[in-house]
Write a protein that holds these residues in place. Structure first.
Motif, PDB file in Angstrom:
ATOM      1  N   GLN A 392      43.351  15.786 -37.815  1.00 24.54           N
ATOM      2  CA  GLN A 392      44.017  14.054 -37.948  1.00 24.54           C
ATOM      3  C   GLN A 392      44.646  14.125 -36.950  1.00 24.54           C
ATOM      4  O   GLN A 392      45.358  13.258 -36.166  1.00 24.54           O
ATOM      5  N   VAL A 393      45.535  15.123 -37.019  1.00 20.97           N
ATOM      6  CA  VAL A 393      47.021  15.529 -36.150  1.00 20.97           C
ATOM      7  C   VAL A 393      45.978  15.088 -34.006  1.00 20.97           C
ATOM      8  O   VAL A 393      47.180  14.451 -33.315  1.00 20.97           O
ATOM      9  N   ALA A 394      45.162  15.583 -34.407  1.00 24.58           N
ATOM     10  CA  ALA A 394      43.730  15.030 -32.670  1.00 24.58           C
ATOM     11  C   ALA A 394      43.781  13.931 -32.417  1.00 24.58           C
ATOM     12  O   ALA A 394      43.516  13.587 -31.172  1.00 24.58           O
ATOM     13  N   ILE A 395      43.576  12.857 -33.870  1.00 22.10           N
ATOM     14  CA  ILE A 395      42.874  11.916 -33.529  1.00 22.10           C
ATOM     15  C   ILE A 395      44.213  11.562 -33.183  1.00 22.10           C
ATOM     16  O   ILE A 395      44.539  10.189 -32.243  1.00 22.10           O
ATOM     17  N   LEU A 406      39.876   2.782 -30.698  1.00 26.72           N
ATOM     18  CA  LEU A 406      40.255   3.404 -32.279  1.00 26.72           C
ATOM     19  C   LEU A 406      38.623   3.424 -32.105  1.00 26.72           C
ATOM     20  O   LEU A 406      38.155   4.523 -32.235  1.00 26.72           O
ATOM     21  N   GLN A 407      37.572   2.882 -31.145  1.00 25.31           N
ATOM     22  CA  GLN A 407      36.436   2.820 -31.574  1.00 25.31           C
ATOM     23  C   GLN A 407      35.780   4.282 -30.238  1.00 25.31           C
ATOM     24  O   GLN A 407      35.438   5.261 -31.244  1.00 25.31           O
ATOM     25  N   GLN A 411      34.479   7.808 -32.153  1.00 28.48           N
ATOM     26  CA  GLN A 411      32.261   8.582 -31.636  1.00 28.48           C
ATOM     27  C   GLN A 411      33.027   9.774 -30.856  1.00 28.48           C
ATOM     28  O   GLN A 411      32.285  10.668 -31.158  1.00 28.48           O
ATOM     29  N   ALA A 412      34.346   9.971 -30.386  1.00 27.48           N
ATOM     30  CA  ALA A 412      34.570  11.255 -29.982  1.00 27.48           C
ATOM     31  C   ALA A 412      35.080  12.936 -30.955  1.00 27.48           C
ATOM     32  O   ALA A 412      34.334  13.794 -31.471  1.00 27.48           O
ATOM     33  N   PHE A 413      35.514  12.016 -32.499  1.00 26.01           N
ATOM     34  CA  PHE A 413      35.299  12.791 -33.085  1.00 26.01           C
ATOM     35  C   PHE A 413      33.918  12.564 -34.539  1.00 26.01           C
ATOM     36  O   PHE A 413      34.636  12.428 -35.471  1.00 26.01           O
ATOM     37  N   GLY A 414      32.708  12.091 -33.804  1.00 25.52           N
ATOM     38  CA  GLY A 414      32.050  12.695 -34.904  1.00 25.52           C
ATOM     39  C   GLY A 414      31.963  11.111 -35.745  1.00 25.52           C
ATOM     40  O   GLY A 414      31.140  11.127 -36.755  1.00 25.52           O
ATOM     41  N   THR A 420      38.717   5.025 -40.357  1.00 24.89           N
ATOM     42  CA  THR A 420      39.120   6.403 -40.862  1.00 24.89           C
ATOM     43  C   THR A 420      40.204   6.864 -40.072  1.00 24.89           C
ATOM     44  O   THR A 420      41.315   7.929 -39.982  1.00 24.89           O
ATOM     45  N   ILE A 421      39.918   6.691 -38.498  1.00 23.97           N
ATOM     46  CA  ILE A 421      40.445   6.506 -37.156  1.00 23.97           C
ATOM     47  C   ILE A 421      42.401   6.124 -37.820  1.00 23.97           C
ATOM     48  O   ILE A 421      43.310   6.832 -37.674  1.00 23.97           O
ATOM     49  N   THR A 422      42.495   5.000 -38.293  1.00 24.49           N
ATOM     50  CA  THR A 422      43.342   4.347 -38.190  1.00 24.49           C
ATOM     51  C   THR A 422      44.478   5.146 -40.122  1.00 24.49           C
ATOM     52  O   THR A 422      45.305   4.975 -38.881  1.00 24.49           O
ATOM     53  N   HIS A 423      43.577   5.673 -40.758  1.00 23.78           N
ATOM     54  CA  HIS A 423      44.149   5.938 -41.796  1.00 23.78           C
ATOM     55  C   HIS A 423      44.955   7.034 -41.137  1.00 23.78           C
ATOM     56  O   HIS A 423      46.365   8.245 -41.347  1.00 23.78           O
ATOM     57  N   ALA A 424      44.464   8.353 -39.994  1.00 15.41           N
ATOM     58  CA  ALA A 424      44.219   9.354 -39.882  1.00 15.41           C
ATOM     59  C   ALA A 424      45.679   8.887 -39.238  1.00 15.41           C
ATOM     60  O   ALA A 424      47.377  10.025 -39.224  1.00 15.41           O
TER      61      ALA A 424
END
Length: 452
Positions: A392-395, A406-407, A411-414, A420-424
């Motif tokens: 989450q920190v990396a995102i 965001l898209q 993609q870069a995180f699996g 999921t990206i917004t929540h992180a």
């Protein structure tokens, strides 16, 4: 000389109202002055009526400015008497009489306010708009707007300016309001001196018998157990009696790890307002106002743009750079133009070449090393706690430090989805706002990534 017998009260009151509107501004005028009505003008006395609910407040708060505006219009010293318009009228009150009563009740409260720190001299921008509005509301109606008011920001962004502005405003318009301004360091020294000289009762009276207490730099309460205990009781005594408290700090209340939880909770009980670094247009406006105030002979107005470009995060440094340019002008006789400003700024604030933004891979590598996990784990489906938080920190850092969508981050995180990206990002931002350690980790990681 009494000229009141030759004047028509309604016409005089119309002119006084116009003067009051110019003096107080539209918002204050409409709230407090518009409901007032003239009753009589006789023997250098202006009798006006106010609604029952606000008669006491208007007499205390605006009595002096009413008399000043009346004198400006009529041309002679005029005493203003404010009476209640309702049937449950209290004894008519005049500002001088009420002020004398309060002076007898309250100890003298000295302050060391800088007269240049006023609301008029404060430049409003997107980063400080909330803090400025809150401070102005507190100055208008202390104890009723936001109590306590807690201002937080890094050094040099205007916290102390706003604190002094409240004090200066009340000093001008707050007829019966007693106030005290101090720093935590001065409070501590005063408290220690009172203990050693056995004058603790007098110390308590000086700080607890005021209507407004302005405290600067409360972060320095950390690790001062006895001072913190006394400050806690002072805070409670004022708050429970409806007295106004305004505090400044370089961090959020919850990030004051060296201060007791009970105090941190009280700091959060009112409004917590932050001040962010000014944007370019605000920085230029600050410099322009300072140049106008100091009558700086600019040969080229673009000098201010140059200074604003070089210095971005600290208003004190911003104004200091202008002062340095002016000093070189005074010593050398050279005009204040871009050539002189560039020469001066290059010695202290050299122009930096913008580095390219870091890539997602560099951020993943830095975060993986910091939290002792592998990059493959960061992009894996694993939900283990030791991996989930670093991911989450990396995102979050990728979102903050790169221009990736965001898209593309997903993609870069699996191949994770938008939600999921917004929540992180949201979770990391919330923890950083409330946890000093998390905020420090993010700062260290950011420095690491940007230094590559």
């Amino acid at each position: 000389m009494d000229l009141s017998g030759n004047l028509e009260p309604s016409e005089v009151w119309r002119d006084i109202r116009a003067e009051l509107r110019r003096t107080l501004g539209d918002a204050t005028f409409e709230i407090w002055i518009a409901p007032l009505e003239v009753k009589a003008l006789e023997a250098n006395r202006l009798r006006i009526t106010a609604p029952v609910a606000t008669q006491s407040w208007v007499a205390d708060r605006f009595g002096r400015v009413l008399e000043a505006c009346a004198q400006a219009v009529i041309g002679t010293v005029t005493r203003v008497i404010i009476e209640s318009a309702g049937p449950a009228a209290h004894e008519p009150r005049t500002p001088r009489r009420r002020q004398a009563q309060r002076a007898a009740e309250q100890p003298a409260a000295t302050s060391t306010l800088n007269p240049r720190y006023s609301f008029d001299q404060f430049v409003i921008g997107d980063g400080n708009r909330l803090a400025h509005a809150a401070c102005l509301a507190v100055a208008e109606i202390p104890g009723q707007a936001y109590n306590p008011l807690f201002l937080h920001a890094p050094p040099g962004l205007g916290k102390t300016h706003l604190l002094h502005a409240i004090g200066n405003y009340l000093g001008t318009f707050g007829d019966a309001v007693t106030l005290r301004y101090t720093t935590v360091e001065s409070f501590t020294n005063h408290f220690v001196g009172a203990l050693s000289s056995r004058t603790l009762d007098r110390f308590k009276a000086l700080y607890r018998n005021v209507d407004v207490l302005l405290i600067d730099d409360v972060q320095f309460l950390a690790s001062k157990a006895k001072t913190e205990e006394e400050f806690f009781h002072t805070f409670n005594a004022l708050y429970e009696n409806g007295r106004q408290l305004v505090l400044t700090c370089d961090r959020l209340p919850r990030a004051l790890s060296g201060v007791e939880e009970r105090l941190r909770e009280r700091f959060e009980a009112g409004l917590v307002a932050d001040i962010k670094p000014p944007n370019f247009s605000t920085r230029v406006a600050i410099l322009r106002k300072r140049a106008m105030l100091d009558r700086v002979p600019l040969s080229d107005a673009h000098v201010l743009d140059l200074i604003a470009e070089r210095i971005q995060d600290n208003i004190r440094a911003l104004e200091g750079a202008l002062i340095r340019v002016v000093a070189y002008h005074s010593l050398t006789g050279r005009p204040i133009d871009l050539e002189l400003a560039t020469m001066v700024l290059d010695t202290m604030y050299p122009q930096t070449v913008a580095k390219p933004k870091p890539g997602t891979a560099a951020i993943q590598s830095a975060v993986a090393g910091f939290y002792e996990v592998s990059v493959s784990e960061l992009v894996s489906p694993s939900r283990a706690a030791r991996v989930a938080w670093p991911r989450q920190v990396a995102i979050y850092l990728t979102r903050q430090l790169t221009s990736s969508s965001l898209q593309s981050i997903g993609q870069a995180f699996g191949n994770r989805n938008h939600a999921t990206i917004t929540h992180a990002c949201k979770r990391v931002a919330e923890r950083a706002a409330n946890d000093h350690d998390v905020n420090s980790d993010l700062e260290r990681l950011t420095d690491t990534v940007l230094s590559v």
